[in-house]
Write an enzyme that holds these catalytic residues in place. Structure first.
Site, PDB file in Angstrom:
ATOM      1  CG  ASP A 125      36.282  32.368  48.994  1.00 43.62           C
ATOM      2  OD1 ASP A 125      35.399  33.157  48.622  1.00 43.62           O
ATOM      3  OD2 ASP A 125      36.090  31.146  49.048  1.00 43.62           O
ATOM      4  N   GLY A 144      33.396  33.210  54.102  1.00 39.13           N
ATOM      5  CA  GLY A 144      32.725  34.213  54.916  1.00 39.13           C
ATOM      6  C   GLY A 144      32.096  35.317  54.097  1.00 39.13           C
ATOM      7  CG  PHE A 145      33.009  38.528  50.480  1.00 39.81           C
ATOM      8  CD1 PHE A 145      32.709  38.315  49.133  1.00 39.81           C
ATOM      9  CD2 PHE A 145      32.864  39.813  50.994  1.00 39.81           C
ATOM     10  CE1 PHE A 145      32.302  39.356  48.322  1.00 39.81           C
ATOM     11  CE2 PHE A 145      32.450  40.858  50.174  1.00 39.81           C
ATOM     12  CZ  PHE A 145      32.175  40.626  48.846  1.00 39.81           C
ATOM     13  CD  GLN A 198      38.985  42.635  56.404  1.00 39.68           C
ATOM     14  OE1 GLN A 198      38.583  43.775  56.107  1.00 39.68           O
ATOM     15  NE2 GLN A 198      38.894  41.632  55.574  1.00 39.68           N
ATOM     16  CG  ASP A 221      40.024  37.355  43.882  1.00 42.30           C
ATOM     17  OD1 ASP A 221      40.457  38.056  44.819  1.00 42.30           O
ATOM     18  OD2 ASP A 221      38.826  37.046  43.755  1.00 42.30           O
ATOM     19  CB  CYS A 273      44.389  40.544  21.868  1.00 46.29           C
ATOM     20  SG  CYS A 273      44.094  39.008  22.773  1.00 46.29           S
ATOM     21  CB  CYS A 286      43.665  35.357  22.765  1.00 44.65           C
ATOM     22  SG  CYS A 286      42.035  36.046  22.343  1.00 44.65           S
ATOM     23  CB  CYS A 316      42.173  38.585  19.060  1.00 43.38           C
ATOM     24  SG  CYS A 316      41.267  39.391  20.407  1.00 43.38           S
ATOM     25  CG  HIS A 346      39.451  38.871  24.266  1.00 45.60           C
ATOM     26  ND1 HIS A 346      40.638  39.160  23.617  1.00 45.60           N
ATOM     27  CD2 HIS A 346      39.083  40.018  24.901  1.00 45.60           C
ATOM     28  CE1 HIS A 346      40.963  40.427  23.832  1.00 45.60           C
ATOM     29  NE2 HIS A 346      40.037  40.967  24.610  1.00 45.60           N
TER      30      HIS A 346
END
Lengths: 368, 409
Positions: free
Chosen positions: A98, A101-102, A195, A272, A310, A312, A315, A340
């Site tokens: 990124d 700035g944020f 924006q 994200d 799930c 994974c 799990c 998970h």
């Protein structure tokens, strides 16, 4: 010449559609990704407690790094010397940074935005500092991610009045400075960020301006900050309608699975959020029925896996009862639930892509 | 459990231990440290490929007093199932070196006092065996009343008596269908007479092996050697010997020479928590030949490192693209650099601990392998002598040499 950027370092091919939703292939310098996809956030060059092998096992395609944090530690020049963040982390797939700035605006005291850039107090020694669009792009050039974000003037969606318009126009002026400062357009893709708050007219002006710059991809920014859901969908719908069909669209800061499904239906491709990993550390697991609070006393004797659908590693091996004893107390609890939760988000990404590809997108979120 | 001694070199012995079906290990060997049944930072998918000898762990029943409780582990079908460590060996032992070491002060006839995350708890044999039986470990060490070396004579005698009583009580609570899986603890602290009494008495019990207790509690190394020898002289040669609480490689070597077979240690974990990578040379062939290319003792000290460990917090490593230990085949060294791990530690990132615990455990297991190789070649004393000589080595700076330089690449 200011303002025009024909250079791209990506290829974006829409493989299938369902109404406005798209399943696509996004070919980046380090990786060929399939969208829609969720990008876990690895703020300081790592995703809390998980190794690269585990992230690859989980099918993570693009990981996000935060420029503000990385510029502080280990530092942009160090990353440049080492050969970039990919080499530093030894991450073989794609990265996105990124603009920084944020974080500055949200994390720092006395941060302020002027035409020059973002002024703030250095967190190290309190000295006044300035991050300009040029600085942000230069730092991101040194970090070397596949996708870099323009420095934008972002305001809270709950802000009203002339500030919103000021921020939108400034974002357009800044994109030209970002484009001019970008020294690696053939290796890194500069995304512009739309924006304009919740105001459709402002959003339109911004869309037009950014699209005219012919950037490799676009983000829809300034959302997920407390606005109501209706306003949120409306702005996303407007922006996806105004962005080119043949370029990726990234809605920033979105992590709730339902939001991702709806934004996908509206034509977005990339997402994200820190939510899945952050909520894991507080003991919450993302499951098909919603969110499971593992700290709840009832979990102590619940011998089921987190999510029965799930597959994974967590799990397959563990019960809610065991994870209940670990979360918020042992690092292992954080690692396992993070594992998970990322699996959940990547499974969601795969489901979105394949359901659109196979013409059964409405089924995955129960119609509409 | 089956244990067979195969060969000797001086006092050190090479053995073969079968903890469970499919869990066969050569000794001397290491039990990995766990918290609530799993390593602190290494989840099972990373553990399964950590090192060929990463096959067994210690578990402390003290972690199963509250959350989870014994009944929860029992309902889940035992600890192996509950923490998904089926196929791994598990040895239960009371000592939890990560918390305050028991000094025996708060212990009573009701039980031994331990510091736990939910405060001080007194655990007697009944409670202890309730947890052990719920967990169903492959081996369990009986509940001791351990006291440190400065315990008064009377207290020390009492600790020997109590430890024997508790051993008998624990044995009586061992379910017959599980067979005999008990390691009896020998205590006695600094008194050789009490040590011998404890050893002789414990040897008469129906145990499959012994745990040498009360070590790693601040005793002098030479005293420890005397006590270990005195104890081991009284124990049947064919049975397994275990000890907790030792960590430094020299301590392990001394105990191996005395005839100890199995160790558990917080040493790799403590290094990990401190941001250190374990670096001591592992064997004579791999040791740095050309001393001029290695940092000197004073250069290492300048950045907080020494010949056994590397201080990754030091900025000396910020640009260092080498692996932690050059030539190390662990996951961490194959994938990552000192610079990256330094950054992770600096930014308090959890991955630093995962990567360090992997390397430190691997390195320590390689050390145990080097010990076994030396015993097999009947060169154990030569190995021990070489190892201790490298640790005592210093380098002298000539007046013409530069001031200590940081290790930068």
């Amino acid at each position: 010449m200011l303002g025009i950027s024909p250079s791209m370092a990506l290829r974006f091919e829409v493989l299938a559609r369902h109404n406005r939703a798209r399943a696509s292939r996004l070919t980046l310098p380090h990786y060929e990704a399939l969208t829609p996809l969720f990008m876990p956030v690895g703020t300081q060059g790592t995703i809390k407690g998980l190794t690269n092998d585990q992230l690859e096992d989980l099918d993570c395609q693009i990981i996000l790094g935060n420029t503000y944090h990385l510029a502080l530690r280990p530092g942009a020049d160090l990353l440049d010397t080492i050969g970039g963040l990919h080499k530093f982390m030894n991450w073989p797939r794609a990265l996105l940074t990124d603009s920084g700035g944020f974080q500055m605006v949200s994390l720092l005291h006395l941060a302020d935005i002027t035409e020059e850039g973002v002024t703030f107090q250095s967190p190290v020694d309190g000295k006044p500092m300035l991050l300009t669009p040029e600085d942000s792009i230069q730092i991101q050039n040194k970090i070397g991610a596949d996708i870099i974000m323009a420095l934008d003037d972002v305001v809270k969606t709950t802000t009203t009045g002339p500030r919103v318009e000021e921020a939108m126009y400034r974002t357009l002026r800044w994109i030209d400075r970002c484009i001019a400062a970008h020294s690696r357009p053939h290796e890194q893709n500069l995304f512009g960020i739309v924006q304009g708050g919740l105001d459709p007219q402002l959003r339109d002006i911004c869309l037009e301006g950014l699209v005219a710059r012919n950037l490799p991809g676009y983000a829809i920014g300034g959302l997920a900050g407390g606005e109501g859901k209706d306003a949120f969908w409306r702005v996303v719908a407007q922006c996806t309608a105004g962005l080119p069909e043949d370029k990726p669209r990234y809605v920033m800061g979105i992590g709730f699975p339902l939001d991702i499904v709806v934004c996908t239906a509206l034509g977005a491709d990339m997402y994200d959020c820190v939510y899945p990993t952050r909520t894991a550390r507080f003991g919450s697991a993302l499951v098909s029925e919603g969110v499971l609070r593992l700290t709840h006393a009832a979990m102590a004797t619940d011998y089921r896996p987190l999510d029965s659908s799930c597959t994974c590693m967590v799990c397959k091996r563990y019960t809610r009862a065991y994870l209940h004893t670990l979360v918020t107390k042992e690092a292992m609890g954080s690692q396992l639930v993070s594992y998970h939760n990322i699996s959940h988000m990547m499974q969601l990404s795969r489901n979105l892509h394949s359901s659109i590809l196979e013409g059964r997108f409405p089924d995955i979120h129960g119609g509409s | 459990m089956e244990f067979v001694v195969r060969t000797w070199s001086a006092g050190a012995r090479l053995g073969s231990m079968q903890l469970a079906a499919g869990v066969q290990m050569e000794t001397p060997t290491l039990l990995l440290l766990t918290r609530k049944g799993l390593p602190a930072f290494i989840p099972p998918d990373l553990l399964q490929n950590l090192h060929p000898d990463a096959r067994a762990c210690q578990v402390s029943p003290l972690h199963f007093l509250d959350s989870p409780s014994a009944s929860i582990v029992e309902t889940a079908g035992g600890l192996h199932k509950f923490v998904s460590m089926t196929g791994f060996g598990m040895v239960a032992l009371a000592r939890d070196s990560l918390m305050d070491e028991s000094n025996g002060e708060a212990s009573s006839k009701l039980g031994a006092a331990f510091e736990t995350t939910s405060g001080r708890r007194v655990v007697g044999p009944a409670k202890y065996m309730e947890i052990v039986n719920a967990c169903k470990p492959d081996l369990w060490v009986s509940l001791p009343d351990e006291v440190p070396t400065w315990a008064a004579e009377k207290r020390n005698r009492l600790s020997v008596d109590r430890t024997l009583q508790w051993l008998d009580h624990c044995l009586s609570l061992q379910p017959a269908e599980r067979g005999n899986r008990c390691l009896g603890v020998v205590v006695g602290s600094a008194s050789l007479d009490e040590r011998i009494r404890s050893a002789e008495q414990t040897a008469t019990r129906n145990v499959v092996g012994f745990s040498l207790g009360g070590f790693g509690l601040g005793e002098d190394a030479s005293q420890r050697a005397l006590q270990m020898d005195a104890v081991i002289a009284k124990l049947p040669k064919e049975k397994l010997r275990h000890t907790s609480g030792l960590g430094l490689p020299e301590e392990v070597l001394q105990a191996v020479e005395a005839g100890v077979d199995v160790f558990d240690s917080i040493y790799p974990f403590m290094l990990t928590k401190g941001g250190y990578a374990m670096t001591f040379p592992l064997n004579m062939e791999n040791s740095p030949g050309n001393l001029d290319t290695q940092p000197s003792a004073s250069e290492l000290a300048y950045i907080g490192s020494d010949s056994a460990k590397m201080n990754l917090r030091s900025v000396a490593y910020r640009l260092d693209k080498s692996p932690l230990v050059v030539g190390c085949k662990c996951y961490t060294c194959q994938r990552h650099t000192r610079a990256y791990i330094h950054h992770l530690i600096n930014t308090h990132e959890m991955l630093s601990q995962t990567l360090l615990e992997i390397h430190n455990t691997y390195h320590y297991l390689e050390f145990f392998k080097a010990i076994r190789d030396a015993i097999k070649a009947d060169k154990f004393l030569a190995f021990r002598n070489w190892f201790t000589s490298t640790r005592k080595e210093t380098r002298v700076h000539s007046p013409a040499s530069k001031s200590p330089t940081l290790v930068l690449h």
